[in-house]
Scaffold this motif. Structure first.
Motif, PDB file in Angstrom:
ATOM      1  N   ALA A  23       0.853  -1.183   0.000  1.00 30.51           N
ATOM      2  CA  ALA A  23       0.000   0.000   0.000  1.00 30.51           C
ATOM      3  C   ALA A  23       0.886   1.228   0.000  1.00 30.51           C
ATOM      4  O   ALA A  23       1.777   1.355   0.846  1.00 30.51           O
ATOM      5  N   LEU A  24       0.680   2.127  -0.961  1.00 31.69           N
ATOM      6  CA  LEU A  24       1.493   3.336  -1.075  1.00 31.69           C
ATOM      7  C   LEU A  24       0.571   4.553  -1.116  1.00 31.69           C
ATOM      8  O   LEU A  24      -0.100   4.794  -2.117  1.00 31.69           O
ATOM      9  N   ALA A  25       0.548   5.284  -0.016  1.00 31.17           N
ATOM     10  CA  ALA A  25      -0.301   6.478   0.059  1.00 31.17           C
ATOM     11  C   ALA A  25       0.558   7.717  -0.173  1.00 31.17           C
ATOM     12  O   ALA A  25       1.782   7.646  -0.119  1.00 31.17           O
ATOM     13  N   GLU A  76       3.176  -6.511   2.873  1.00 28.92           N
ATOM     14  CA  GLU A  76       4.562  -6.725   2.444  1.00 28.92           C
ATOM     15  C   GLU A  76       5.331  -5.409   2.519  1.00 28.92           C
ATOM     16  O   GLU A  76       6.511  -5.380   2.835  1.00 28.92           O
ATOM     17  N   LEU A  77       4.639  -4.343   2.171  1.00 29.04           N
ATOM     18  CA  LEU A  77       5.287  -3.033   2.128  1.00 29.04           C
ATOM     19  C   LEU A  77       4.246  -1.944   2.350  1.00 29.04           C
ATOM     20  O   LEU A  77       3.125  -2.053   1.867  1.00 29.04           O
ATOM     21  N   ARG A 104       8.460   1.075   4.250  1.00 31.96           N
ATOM     22  CA  ARG A 104       8.966   0.046   5.145  1.00 31.96           C
ATOM     23  C   ARG A 104       8.535  -1.301   4.599  1.00 31.96           C
ATOM     24  O   ARG A 104       7.378  -1.472   4.208  1.00 31.96           O
ATOM     25  N   VAL A 105       9.459  -2.236   4.536  1.00 34.72           N
ATOM     26  CA  VAL A 105       9.101  -3.590   4.101  1.00 34.72           C
ATOM     27  C   VAL A 105       8.981  -4.468   5.340  1.00 34.72           C
ATOM     28  O   VAL A 105       9.616  -4.215   6.359  1.00 34.72           O
ATOM     29  N   PHE A 106       8.148  -5.484   5.235  1.00 33.18           N
ATOM     30  CA  PHE A 106       7.919  -6.369   6.373  1.00 33.18           C
ATOM     31  C   PHE A 106       8.293  -7.787   5.989  1.00 33.18           C
ATOM     32  O   PHE A 106       7.484  -8.520   5.447  1.00 33.18           O
ATOM     33  N   GLY A 156       7.166  13.597  10.765  1.00 32.34           N
ATOM     34  CA  GLY A 156       8.400  14.079  10.145  1.00 32.34           C
ATOM     35  C   GLY A 156       8.667  13.202   8.937  1.00 32.34           C
ATOM     36  O   GLY A 156       7.796  13.032   8.104  1.00 32.34           O
ATOM     37  N   ASP A 157       9.864  12.611   8.891  1.00 33.61           N
ATOM     38  CA  ASP A 157      10.053  11.667   7.792  1.00 33.61           C
ATOM     39  C   ASP A 157      10.128  10.236   8.323  1.00 33.61           C
ATOM     40  O   ASP A 157      10.704   9.362   7.713  1.00 33.61           O
ATOM     41  N   LYS A 158       9.538  10.009   9.479  1.00 35.50           N
ATOM     42  CA  LYS A 158       9.484   8.651  10.052  1.00 35.50           C
ATOM     43  C   LYS A 158       8.128   8.038   9.788  1.00 35.50           C
ATOM     44  O   LYS A 158       7.094   8.651  10.056  1.00 35.50           O
ATOM     45  N   LEU A 159       8.146   6.842   9.287  1.00 41.86           N
ATOM     46  CA  LEU A 159       6.903   6.136   9.035  1.00 41.86           C
ATOM     47  C   LEU A 159       6.478   5.405  10.304  1.00 41.86           C
ATOM     48  O   LEU A 159       7.241   4.594  10.838  1.00 41.86           O
ATOM     49  N   ARG A 160       5.303   5.720  10.799  1.00 35.78           N
ATOM     50  CA  ARG A 160       4.814   5.111  12.040  1.00 35.78           C
ATOM     51  C   ARG A 160       3.672   4.162  11.753  1.00 35.78           C
ATOM     52  O   ARG A 160       2.833   4.436  10.892  1.00 35.78           O
TER      53      ARG A 160
END
Lengths: 285, 270
Positions: A227-229, A247-248, A256-258, A276-280
């Motif tokens: 999923a890419l938002a 998966e991502l 982030r990949v899992f 910020g630039d951290k994906l949570r």
């Protein structure tokens, strides 16, 4: 394999007329405030560029048509800038007209030319097409016969910073469509793209499937694929899913990949956002 | 009204041709007029498994290219005279198939008043598989209880929902059925094979039938007698159940539980 949808159209007028639509302001906006005649706004919008290596309209048609067919949601009717820099010489206006027809016939809308050599300025004038500043899409060392950057109508930025592919063109804010809805399972190898809006999937997103949105993504089912938002850089976009096995996950380019299931998230309702630039990521409770 | 059913899977070696042969036989045994077409041009197998390889004179490609009539190429089965086989060509490749040619042959078969045209797809997602599924009204997706087969089936299900005549016209959907083959309940219990529930959960579809792993499948194929004719075998009976469900009957699932006979299964509480 599949027969051509339609032959390249013969008339040029059609292509250029269609491209003008894109910039038309909505009549409703003008009506709302009677005093205002028009509103000029600036926004950023990503645009594809087509680098041409051939002047043969039939070849170009076949190539573009195949691409559109491979990812219709992504490409169908998309605006496009023609980049002529890879050609040996700046072609004649008639030749470019034939190319524009071919590209248009294949399902894309050429709306302008990428700025390049001197001759391109005259060519754009002859074709009555806008020039777009050299796009910063390419990271590769450009094998372009270097020409002085031409001052153009849109913000030309000489700084080659690796930013997302954006060209500034005014887009009426009212034109933003409502969210896109999809009720069927998104299967492996399928790709959904919600241009300029949110995407809601009321089914499973399978392994190897990809759902993309310029806005947020909502999945009422299992997310097993990608999923890419915020695909065009909107950092406020979020991803929500009912059952997280992705998966991502990516928002505005931060991904982030899992490889392994994450114990706290796996199988749970989860949301993802950018700080910020951290994906949570966190379970929805 | 003729119905076109494609038997497909994406992945190779999961039992498409074996299943096509048995389903065609089963439908014919239940009185349907059936034509079964081998789309695997270049790797002709269906005629072998149906036991008519020595009677192939003209094939599917000959008909498409106008070198033979459909009547000349259709091979009547020796066991059921309402069952006909259209063999693939062994000497050509998939490029010999064209969309127009396939459509013409299918239309001609419809005019011959077949009830069901069964299209045995080649593996992969290239031209042969694409053409086998393109005109289908229904699809039987053959899947083995293992991850790569399930993944490929998911891909095929996606293509069935987008790359077929019905999907393109938007008029109706291609009905999708799952056929789980090579199922071994003992191995599922031991946890080294995916269960029916696992497969159904991932693909979001109910199974049409579950064919247990059985030695009689291979024996039947080698002898040119599709396993459905072996009414004593579990696999044969399971195929017949699947055919019944395909025709709209409601039949309970069989052979999906491990039998309590071995020491191991008793140990693990089978």
């Amino acid at each position: 394999m599949r027969a051509r949808k339609s032959p390249p159209p013969a008339a040029t007028a059609e292509a250029s007329a269609a491209s003008i639509d894109l910039f038309e302001s909505k009549p409703s906006a003008a009506n709302a405030a009677s005093a205002r005649v028009a509103e000029l706004r600036f926004g950023q919008v990503g645009i594809a560029q087509l680098k041409l290596h051939s002047l043969d309209p039939a070849l170009v048609y076949a190539d573009v048509e195949a691409r559109v067919r491979a990812a219709p949601q992504l490409f169908e009717g998309a605006p496009l800038v023609l980049d002529l820099s890879a050609l040996d010489a700046v072609p004649a206006a008639a030749a470019v007209r034939a190319l524009i027809d071919a590209v248009h016939g294949a399902g894309l809308h050429p709306v302008g030319l990428a700025a390049g050599e001197e001759g391109v300025v005259a060519l754009a004038r002859a074709l009555d097409l806008p020039l777009f500043a050299k796009l910063r899409a390419e990271r590769e060392p450009a094998p372009v016969p270097e020409a002085a950057a031409v001052p153009v109508t849109v913000a030309a930025d000489a700084d080659p910073a690796p930013e997302p592919v954006v060209v500034e063109v005014p887009v009426p804010a009212e034109a933003r469509p409502v969210g896109q809805h999809h009720a069927d399972p998104v299967r492996s190898g399928q790709r959904l793209y919600a241009r300029g809006t949110d995407l809601t999937v009321a089914a499973v997103v399978g392994h190897g499937a990809e759902v993309i949105a310029d806005g947020s993504i909502h999945i009422y089912g299992v997310l097993r694929g990608r999923a890419l938002a915020g695909a065009r850089g909107d950092a406020s976009a979020r991803i929500y899913c009912q059952n997280f096995q992705a998966e991502l996950v990516a928002i505005a380019g931060q991904y982030r990949v899992f490889e392994e299931p994450v114990a706290d998230l796996h199988g749970k309702p989860v949301q993802a956002w950018l700080e910020g630039d951290k994906l949570r990521l966190a379970p929805l409770s | 009204m003729t119905e076109i059913i494609v038997v497909t899977s994406g992945k190779g070696g999961v039992g498409k041709t074996t299943s096509s042969a048995s389903i065609a036989m089963g439908l014919a045994r239940r009185g349907k007029r059936v034509a079964v077409i081998d789309f695997d041009v270049g790797l002709r197998n269906l005629d072998l498994i149906m036991g008519c390889e020595r009677r192939v004179v003209y094939d599917f490609v000959n008909v498409i290219q106008g070198e033979a009539t459909l009547k000349q190429a259709l091979i009547k089965d020796k066991r059921f005279d309402n069952l006909h086989v259209l063999a693939a060509s062994q000497t050509r490749d998939k490029d010999a198939l064209t969309k127009e040619g396939v459509e013409r042959v299918l239309n001609e078969l419809k005019e011959m008043a077949f009830d069901i045209i069964l299209c045995d797809s080649p593996a992969g997602i290239e031209k042969g598989a694409f053409l086998a599924m393109y005109f289908a009204d229904r699809a039987i997706v053959v899947v083995n209880p293992e991850v790569s087969s399930v993944r490929d089936s998911d891909r095929i299900l996606g293509l069935l929902a987008s790359k077929t005549r019905h999907a393109e016209s938007g008029e109706k959907r291609v009905a999708q059925h799952l056929l789980l083959t090579r199922y071994n309940p003992e191995r599922v219990e031991r946890g080294d094979m995916m269960s029916i529930a696992d497969v159904q959960e991932i693909l979001g579809l109910e199974v049409l039938g579950v064919i247990p792993e059985s030695e009689s499948v291979l024996a039947g194929s080698n002898a040119g007698n599709p396993v459905i004719l072996d009414t004593a075998s579990n696999a044969g009976q399971a195929y017949d159940d699947a055919v019944a469900r395909l025709l709209g009957e409601s039949v309970p699932m069989r052979f999906t539980e491990a039998q309590k006979k071995g020491f191991l299964t008793r140990l693990f509480g089978g």
